[in-house]
Write a protein that holds these residues in place. Structure first.
Motif, PDB file in Angstrom:
ATOM      1  N   ASP A 117       0.859  -1.184   0.000  1.00 40.59           N
ATOM      2  CA  ASP A 117       0.000   0.000   0.000  1.00 40.59           C
ATOM      3  C   ASP A 117       0.890   1.227   0.000  1.00 40.59           C
ATOM      4  OD1 ASP A 117      -1.763   2.110   0.529  1.00 40.59           O
ATOM      5  OD2 ASP A 117      -3.084   0.840   1.724  1.00 40.59           O
ATOM      6  N   VAL A 118       0.869   1.969  -1.101  1.00 44.63           N
ATOM      7  CA  VAL A 118       1.741   3.139  -1.217  1.00 44.63           C
ATOM      8  C   VAL A 118       1.074   4.406  -0.689  1.00 44.63           C
ATOM      9  CG1 VAL A 118       3.005   2.182  -3.176  1.00 44.63           C
ATOM     10  CG2 VAL A 118       0.983   3.594  -3.603  1.00 44.63           C
ATOM     11  N   THR A 119      -0.131   4.288  -0.123  1.00 42.40           N
ATOM     12  CA  THR A 119      -0.875   5.491   0.276  1.00 42.40           C
ATOM     13  C   THR A 119      -1.202   5.548   1.763  1.00 42.40           C
ATOM     14  OG1 THR A 119      -2.953   4.409  -0.384  1.00 42.40           O
ATOM     15  CG2 THR A 119      -1.877   5.837  -2.008  1.00 42.40           C
ATOM     16  N   GLY A 120      -0.602   4.678   2.586  1.00 35.17           N
ATOM     17  CA  GLY A 120      -0.668   4.914   4.024  1.00 35.17           C
ATOM     18  C   GLY A 120      -1.588   4.052   4.852  1.00 35.17           C
ATOM     19  N   GLY A 121      -2.351   3.126   4.241  1.00 30.00           N
ATOM     20  CA  GLY A 121      -3.190   2.231   5.018  1.00 30.00           C
ATOM     21  C   GLY A 121      -4.184   2.947   5.917  1.00 30.00           C
ATOM     22  N   MET A 122      -4.487   2.340   7.066  1.00 30.71           N
ATOM     23  CA  MET A 122      -5.482   2.902   7.983  1.00 30.71           C
ATOM     24  C   MET A 122      -5.048   4.247   8.538  1.00 30.71           C
ATOM     25  SD  MET A 122      -8.489   2.512   9.246  1.00 30.71           S
ATOM     26  CE  MET A 122      -9.003   0.778   9.219  1.00 30.71           C
ATOM     27  N   LEU A 123      -3.753   4.394   8.805  1.00 27.84           N
ATOM     28  CA  LEU A 123      -3.265   5.675   9.312  1.00 27.84           C
ATOM     29  C   LEU A 123      -3.520   6.783   8.296  1.00 27.84           C
ATOM     30  CD1 LEU A 123      -1.767   7.314  11.447  1.00 27.84           C
ATOM     31  CD2 LEU A 123       0.395   6.616  10.386  1.00 27.84           C
ATOM     32  N   GLY A 124      -3.305   6.481   7.018  1.00 26.52           N
ATOM     33  CA  GLY A 124      -3.576   7.455   5.968  1.00 26.52           C
ATOM     34  C   GLY A 124      -5.042   7.843   5.908  1.00 26.52           C
ATOM     35  N   LYS A 125      -5.917   6.843   6.069  1.00 26.86           N
ATOM     36  CA  LYS A 125      -7.357   7.123   6.056  1.00 26.86           C
ATOM     37  C   LYS A 125      -7.743   8.082   7.178  1.00 26.86           C
ATOM     38  CE  LYS A 125      -8.912   2.641   4.202  1.00 26.86           C
ATOM     39  NZ  LYS A 125      -7.695   2.435   3.437  1.00 26.86           N
ATOM     40  N   VAL A 126      -7.290   7.765   8.379  1.00 28.90           N
ATOM     41  CA  VAL A 126      -7.662   8.578   9.539  1.00 28.90           C
ATOM     42  C   VAL A 126      -7.111   9.996   9.404  1.00 28.90           C
ATOM     43  CG1 VAL A 126      -7.441   8.838  12.039  1.00 28.90           C
ATOM     44  CG2 VAL A 126      -7.917   6.584  11.060  1.00 28.90           C
ATOM     45  N   ASN A 127      -5.885  10.131   8.943  1.00 24.95           N
ATOM     46  CA  ASN A 127      -5.305  11.461   8.754  1.00 24.95           C
ATOM     47  C   ASN A 127      -6.112  12.300   7.768  1.00 24.95           C
ATOM     48  OD1 ASN A 127      -2.995  11.965  10.409  1.00 24.95           O
ATOM     49  ND2 ASN A 127      -1.874  10.395   9.282  1.00 24.95           N
ATOM     50  N   GLU A 128      -6.506  11.688   6.651  1.00 23.90           N
ATOM     51  CA  GLU A 128      -7.309  12.407   5.657  1.00 23.90           C
ATOM     52  C   GLU A 128      -8.627  12.871   6.258  1.00 23.90           C
ATOM     53  OE1 GLU A 128      -6.560  13.468   2.760  1.00 23.90           O
ATOM     54  OE2 GLU A 128      -4.744  12.349   2.297  1.00 23.90           O
ATOM     55  N   LEU A 129      -9.283  11.989   7.000  1.00 22.48           N
ATOM     56  CA  LEU A 129     -10.617  12.303   7.529  1.00 22.48           C
ATOM     57  C   LEU A 129     -10.557  13.289   8.682  1.00 22.48           C
ATOM     58  CD1 LEU A 129     -12.163   8.725   7.322  1.00 22.48           C
ATOM     59  CD2 LEU A 129     -12.484  10.635   5.730  1.00 22.48           C
TER      60      LEU A 129
END
Length: 256
Positions: free
Chosen positions: A207-219
């Protein structure tokens, strides 16, 4: 152009609709067909965003697209994620949904990996006429790096902000965001994020886009800007998507 007051954005993770452990694009067609049936009962303004899964991440990593301006690699990666989008749109249409593809490579520009501009007039017109735009994680042209990989999560955050979405749902393969004991957290805010950040790993698959941490940061960034609450929930469980689209709270709420 009229403003839409009740836009729902639903993101379906690449781990839900593909075998993300595969190094080649491998679709989960039964999951896609089930998801499309659950969506088919929804009649309000809807935008669907889906992840790239095994159709995108292994190729983006192979060609190192965030660091190397490789036109061949960008074309191959875009063609792959576009083929997944075609499967998704075709399945939605078979379920009776007037779905249409929107490819970020054609309407989005980023700057150092962050979306700087996205053409939205076509999406406004689609919504006005009862169409359902279906957008996906993609390679886009980047002002700084020539190319960058834009995640579905970043697209969700950008669209929800620009279009003032009233409801945002992120369908993943988890019941929500888990703590260190495997318990689903009911909510995450900017106040408790630092406390739970250490529990949020990246995807165990490519996953080049950050996984769950990436999701939470975006939201979290989204709710800080707009005040909108988003939900991360398990889209693998039958009827969870229908439950979310019916207006129920589900999974982990990301809120102010």
């Amino acid at each position: 152009m009229s403003q839409h007051k009740n836009i729902t954005i639903l993101k379906i993770g690449g781990s839900v609709i593909t075998d993300k452990s595969s190094d080649i694009g491998k679709v989960q067609i039964e999951e896609i067909e089930r998801i499309c049936q659950e969506i088919s009962g929804y009649s309000n303004d809807l935008i669907i965003v889906h992840g790239a899964g095994s159709y995108g991440h292994p190729l983006a990593k192979k060609y190192d697209l965030d660091n190397i301006p490789d036109p061949k690699g960008a074309i191959i990666t875009h063609s792959s994620v576009k083929s997944l989008n075609e499967i998704m749109v075709s399945s939605l249409q078979k379920a009776g949904i007037d779905a249409v593809s929107v490819h970020p490579l054609n309407n989005t520009v980023s700057n150092d990996g962050r979306i700087s501009d996205m053409f939205l007039s076509n999406i406004h017109i689609m919504l006005e006429n009862g169409l359902v735009p279906v957008i996906h994680g993609d390679v886009v042209m980047d002002i700084t790096n020539t190319f960058s990989v834009i995640s579905g999560d970043q697209i969700v955050s950008y669209l929800a902000n620009k279009l003032k979405a009233s409801r945002v749902g992120i369908g993943s393969i988890e019941d929500g965001v888990m703590d260190n004991k495997g318990k689903t957290l009911t909510k995450i805010t900017s106040s408790n994020f630092k406390e739970i950040e250490k529990f949020l790993g990246v995807s165990k698959n490519t996953d080049v886009t950050g996984g769950m941490l990436g999701k939470v940061n975006e939201l979290l960034q989204l709710c800080e800007i707009t005040g909108a609450t988003s939900y991360i929930f398990n889209a693998k469980k039958p009827n969870n998507i229908s439950y979310f689209l019916s207006g129920h709270n589900i999974g982990t709420a990301i809120k102010k």
